[in-house]
Design a protein around this motif. Sequence first.
Motif, PDB file in Angstrom:
ATOM      1  N   PRO A 138       0.828  -1.217   0.000  1.00  0.00           N
ATOM      2  CA  PRO A 138       0.000   0.000   0.000  1.00  0.00           C
ATOM      3  C   PRO A 138       0.857   1.260   0.000  1.00  0.00           C
ATOM      4  O   PRO A 138       2.073   1.198   0.202  1.00  0.00           O
ATOM      5  CB  PRO A 138      -0.791  -0.141   1.310  1.00  0.00           C
ATOM      6  N   SER A 139       0.225   2.377  -0.219  1.00  0.00           N
ATOM      7  CA  SER A 139       0.927   3.659  -0.193  1.00  0.00           C
ATOM      8  C   SER A 139       1.617   3.849   1.150  1.00  0.00           C
ATOM      9  O   SER A 139       1.045   3.557   2.205  1.00  0.00           O
ATOM     10  CB  SER A 139      -0.058   4.814  -0.427  1.00  0.00           C
ATOM     11  N   GLY A 140       2.876   4.323   1.096  1.00  0.00           N
ATOM     12  CA  GLY A 140       3.616   4.585   2.312  1.00  0.00           C
ATOM     13  C   GLY A 140       4.339   3.389   2.889  1.00  0.00           C
ATOM     14  O   GLY A 140       4.900   3.474   3.990  1.00  0.00           O
ATOM     15  N   CYS A 141       4.381   2.270   2.142  1.00  0.00           N
ATOM     16  CA  CYS A 141       5.018   1.060   2.692  1.00  0.00           C
ATOM     17  C   CYS A 141       6.520   1.028   2.434  1.00  0.00           C
ATOM     18  O   CYS A 141       7.223   0.169   2.971  1.00  0.00           O
ATOM     19  CB  CYS A 141       4.377  -0.199   2.110  1.00  0.00           C
ATOM     20  N   GLY A 142       7.044   1.933   1.585  1.00  0.00           N
ATOM     21  CA  GLY A 142       8.484   1.994   1.357  1.00  0.00           C
ATOM     22  C   GLY A 142       8.943   1.512  -0.012  1.00  0.00           C
ATOM     23  O   GLY A 142      10.144   1.443  -0.278  1.00  0.00           O
ATOM     24  N   LYS A 143       8.013   1.200  -0.899  1.00  0.00           N
ATOM     25  CA  LYS A 143       8.363   0.668  -2.233  1.00  0.00           C
ATOM     26  C   LYS A 143       9.275   1.624  -2.998  1.00  0.00           C
ATOM     27  O   LYS A 143      10.372   1.253  -3.449  1.00  0.00           O
ATOM     28  CB  LYS A 143       7.099   0.428  -3.076  1.00  0.00           C
ATOM     29  N   GLN A 165       5.137  -3.907   4.046  1.00  0.00           N
ATOM     30  CA  GLN A 165       4.153  -3.297   4.943  1.00  0.00           C
ATOM     31  C   GLN A 165       4.883  -2.404   5.927  1.00  0.00           C
ATOM     32  O   GLN A 165       5.730  -2.873   6.699  1.00  0.00           O
ATOM     33  CB  GLN A 165       3.355  -4.364   5.698  1.00  0.00           C
ATOM     34  N   LYS A 166       4.613  -1.108   5.875  1.00  0.00           N
ATOM     35  CA  LYS A 166       5.196  -0.144   6.813  1.00  0.00           C
ATOM     36  C   LYS A 166       6.713  -0.263   6.901  1.00  0.00           C
ATOM     37  O   LYS A 166       7.310  -0.174   7.977  1.00  0.00           O
ATOM     38  CB  LYS A 166       4.572  -0.312   8.203  1.00  0.00           C
ATOM     39  N   GLY A 167       7.353  -0.476   5.749  1.00  0.00           N
ATOM     40  CA  GLY A 167       8.805  -0.538   5.701  1.00  0.00           C
ATOM     41  C   GLY A 167       9.405  -1.892   6.017  1.00  0.00           C
ATOM     42  O   GLY A 167      10.624  -2.054   5.961  1.00  0.00           O
ATOM     43  N   PHE A 168       8.567  -2.885   6.330  1.00  0.00           N
ATOM     44  CA  PHE A 168       9.042  -4.245   6.603  1.00  0.00           C
ATOM     45  C   PHE A 168       8.766  -5.137   5.395  1.00  0.00           C
ATOM     46  O   PHE A 168       7.699  -5.038   4.777  1.00  0.00           O
ATOM     47  CB  PHE A 168       8.322  -4.841   7.818  1.00  0.00           C
ATOM     48  N   LEU A 169       9.722  -6.002   5.068  1.00  0.00           N
ATOM     49  CA  LEU A 169       9.503  -6.999   4.028  1.00  0.00           C
ATOM     50  C   LEU A 169       8.770  -8.174   4.665  1.00  0.00           C
ATOM     51  O   LEU A 169       9.314  -8.861   5.530  1.00  0.00           O
ATOM     52  CB  LEU A 169      10.840  -7.454   3.427  1.00  0.00           C
ATOM     53  N   ARG A 170       7.534  -8.391   4.237  1.00  0.00           N
ATOM     54  CA  ARG A 170       6.715  -9.441   4.849  1.00  0.00           C
ATOM     55  C   ARG A 170       6.862 -10.781   4.144  1.00  0.00           C
ATOM     56  O   ARG A 170       6.758 -11.823   4.776  1.00  0.00           O
ATOM     57  CB  ARG A 170       5.243  -9.022   4.846  1.00  0.00           C
TER      58      ARG A 170
END
Length: 353
Positions: free
Chosen positions: A39-44, A210-215
């Motif tokens: 999603p937007s803001g996840c760090g992509k 997700q929120k800068g974490f690689l899930r």
Amino acid sequence: MSETVMELKHINKFFGSTQVIHDVNFKVQKGDFVTLLGPSGCGKTTILRMIAGFYEPDSGEIHLAGRQIERVPPYARNTAMVFQEYALFPHMTVFENVAYGLRVRHTEDSVVKKKVGEALELMQLLGMEDRYPNQMSGGQQQRVAVARALVMQPDVLLLDEPLSNLDAKLRESVRVELRSIQQKMGLTTIYVTHDQQEALSMSDSVIVLQKGFLRQQGKPHEIYFAPRTPFVADFIGTTNLIKVNGDDALLVGYDEDTVLQADAVCPKGEHTLSIRPESIRLSEKPSPSATDNIMPVTVVRSMFLGEKMRYFVQDRKGQEWIADIFDPGRKIYEGEVYMLFAADRTHVIEEDD
């Protein structure tokens, strides 16, 4: 054996006091199309810009084609980036836009002409060399931006949501063209999108953030059918997330009347199952196979979506489920029915978010 072209090791990034990337690690194999999805803001885009050299990581290493590059300036990395806004020069023709990077490298005119011609032919832009960006459609401008990147023969092509400005139908056709060109050239590509369908249909490998974490990283079908966390399961398409109590066997307790079979052992304790709506069947009679889970449910409402009928049903615990019945014909289920789904489609989530 696959060759690793790029590797990110323990990448962290802060904007001020806010950490936006948390210990990200992944590898990219030669010739693969890898999508950063979330999603937007996840760090992509932050990760993509660190690979391109526009941002520096606060810690960690980036390796490309056998050398460490996180402190190397962008022009010396042999990467090429296509931006969401295309970033074409409005005062330059198509030919000069595509040739720009080669000119900066002081490439000979004969080589420039040859490489630009090849890129324009590949992108089906021959005959448009003298046009300016404002004389072209969005799809044509997107092709020019990709052609400008391709002539540089980069070790890795970076694409930051390049199709987001196109209408839905054009977006789908350009998506097919882009993937075809990438495969034809064997070009290692990292693609950023928040569109799940785009990621699943184009990629050799998908990285969910997700929120800068690689899930999770894996092949599209692995990400879709075997998500590791509830977030991944819910973000990639539609799913039913069901809480159960494991008992150290393939059988997991749902309620006092229902025991479910899953695709993996559920140790004792609470777990989450993911069951995709299209894996569910409805029947007016209980006729399960040996591998089926079966539950009585009540149809709450339904939606006709053309190629499928979407049902919202409720089980005896009051839990709502979604079931997608494809090619439904004129059959419409109402009232009390049975819901069936196979054990190998009942996935045990491995981790919490």
